[in-house]
Design a protein around this motif. Structure first.
Motif, mmCIF file in Angstrom:
data_model
loop_
_atom_site.group_PDB
_atom_site.id
_atom_site.type_symbol
_atom_site.label_atom_id
_atom_site.label_comp_id
_atom_site.label_asym_id
_atom_site.label_seq_id
_atom_site.Cartn_x
_atom_site.Cartn_y
_atom_site.Cartn_z
ATOM 1 N N PHE A 67 0.764 -1.190 -0.103
ATOM 2 C CA PHE A 67 0.066 0.040 0.055
ATOM 3 C C PHE A 67 0.956 1.228 0.089
ATOM 4 N N LEU A 68 0.638 2.405 -1.058
ATOM 5 C CA LEU A 68 1.384 3.393 -1.083
ATOM 6 C C LEU A 68 0.824 4.757 -1.326
ATOM 7 N N VAL A 69 1.036 5.662 -0.770
ATOM 8 C CA VAL A 69 0.635 6.985 -0.720
ATOM 9 C C VAL A 69 1.798 7.862 -1.049
ATOM 10 N N SER A 70 1.762 8.504 -2.243
ATOM 11 C CA SER A 70 2.934 9.167 -2.866
ATOM 12 C C SER A 70 2.682 10.740 -2.962
ATOM 13 N N ASN A 71 3.642 11.544 -3.030
ATOM 14 C CA ASN A 71 3.764 12.812 -3.380
ATOM 15 C C ASN A 71 2.658 13.901 -2.621
ATOM 16 N N PHE A 72 2.810 13.708 -1.426
ATOM 17 C CA PHE A 72 2.053 14.570 -0.570
ATOM 18 C C PHE A 72 2.784 15.576 0.295
ATOM 19 N N GLY A 73 2.285 16.605 0.787
ATOM 20 C CA GLY A 73 3.250 17.581 1.558
ATOM 21 C C GLY A 73 3.473 19.016 1.143
ATOM 22 N N GLY A 74 2.954 19.100 -0.211
ATOM 23 C CA GLY A 74 3.304 20.379 -0.827
ATOM 24 C C GLY A 74 2.810 20.572 -2.167
ATOM 25 N N LYS A 75 2.963 21.955 -2.705
ATOM 26 C CA LYS A 75 2.557 22.182 -4.213
ATOM 27 C C LYS A 75 3.883 22.437 -4.999
ATOM 28 N N VAL A 76 3.676 22.271 -5.982
ATOM 29 C CA VAL A 76 4.898 22.692 -7.160
ATOM 30 C C VAL A 76 4.809 24.118 -7.236
ATOM 31 N N LYS A 77 5.926 24.794 -6.802
ATOM 32 C CA LYS A 77 6.176 26.344 -7.074
ATOM 33 C C LYS A 77 6.852 26.498 -8.505
ATOM 34 N N TYR A 78 6.129 27.441 -9.179
ATOM 35 C CA TYR A 78 6.907 27.868 -10.242
ATOM 36 C C TYR A 78 6.897 29.683 -10.255
#
Length: 267
Positions: A157-168
């Motif tokens: 079971f895997l939860v990926s890519n959480f914790g923040g947004k991509v900043k441009y």
């Protein structure tokens, strides 16, 4: 920018979509089992120190390479991709060529909480440079859990890519958040694997595959991916002592052919 936008929109509806590309020939050709094989919680079940290098093209125009080193305690992964593109003025006259660049560094670790159960965490630092000086970056995290009740049955079971947004620069966009669950079942020379993955604002992805090992040195793989349409994957692996060579091919009628090659050495 046309190729880059095409790649991002057709793969995932978010920024940094390229970090979810399975740039590993064994994972790609098998289709299923991704929630186990890319899970940081898998590390405590490893017995060897592994070095792995991958290289190839994803749907022809995205070139990349990957270097990975892992043990039962920690894993470090570096990926680098590029897309060649061309700039035109408002009249359609060519100005010049440039490269879009993408880099990812990840560190992961895991630990057992029982004989068959483990937990793992991963930190990812992703950067991309698009169209000259337009760049984005993000710090993301993943959490995983593995349950291996026997040598022949594995769940992940895997939860990926959480914790923040991509900043441009002054803008922010969502990251490719994903929840996945998968299994692997081995019986003799046959391995079956399956996954269900959910991406935010996306329909479910269903992955299924099998591996047949007629000889100790040879493994044959095929997989399927379904998300509105079926895609078929193929691959094979060659093993000699502590050295493993893997190759995967993903033919697509519209986006071209993906080919990835791996070399893995374990101690």
């Amino acid at each position: 920018m046309a190729l880059l936008l095409c790649c991002s929109v057709m793969l995932f509806p978010s920024s940094l979509s390229w970090i979810e590309i399975p740039f590993d020939s064994e994972v790609l050709s098998l289709g299923g089992g991704r929630s186990i094989r890319e899970n940081p919680a898998k590390l405590p079940f490893s017995r060897n120190i592994k070095f792995k290098f991958s290289s190839g093209k994803w749907i022809e125009f995205l070139e990349g390479s990957r270097f990975e080193i892992s043990s039962k305690f920690i894993g470090i992964d570096y990926r680098s991709f590029k897309i060649d593109d061309t700039e035109y003025d408002e009249n359609g006259v060519k100005i010049g060529d440039f490269k879009n660049k993408f880099d990812l560094i990840s560190i992961r670790s895991g630990f057992k909480v029982g004989e068959s159960l483990s937990l793992g965490f991963e930190y990812k630092n992703a950067k991309e440079k698009l169209y000259k000086d337009y760049s984005g970056k993000a710090n993301l995290f993943s959490f995983g859990m593995c349950y291996f009740p026997s040598k022949n049955v594995r769940y992940g079971f895997l939860v990926s890519n959480f914790g923040g947004k991509v900043k441009y620069e002054s803008e922010k966009f969502p990251s490719p958040f994903k929840i996945g669950s998968g299994f692997e079942f081995k019986q003799g020379r046959l391995l079956l694997a399956g996954d269900i993955e959910f991406y935010e604002k996306e329909k479910l992805w269903i992955r299924w595959g099998m591996q047949f090992t007629p000889y100790r040195f040879l493994s044959l793989r095929t997989g399927f991916i379904y998300q509105e349409f079926f895609d078929v994957l193929f691959g094979f692996g060659l093993k000699w002592r502590n050295l493993i060579l893997n190759f995967a091919i993903f033919p697509h009628p519209e986006l071209g052919t993906t080919q990835i090659f791996d070399i893995e050495l374990s101690f």
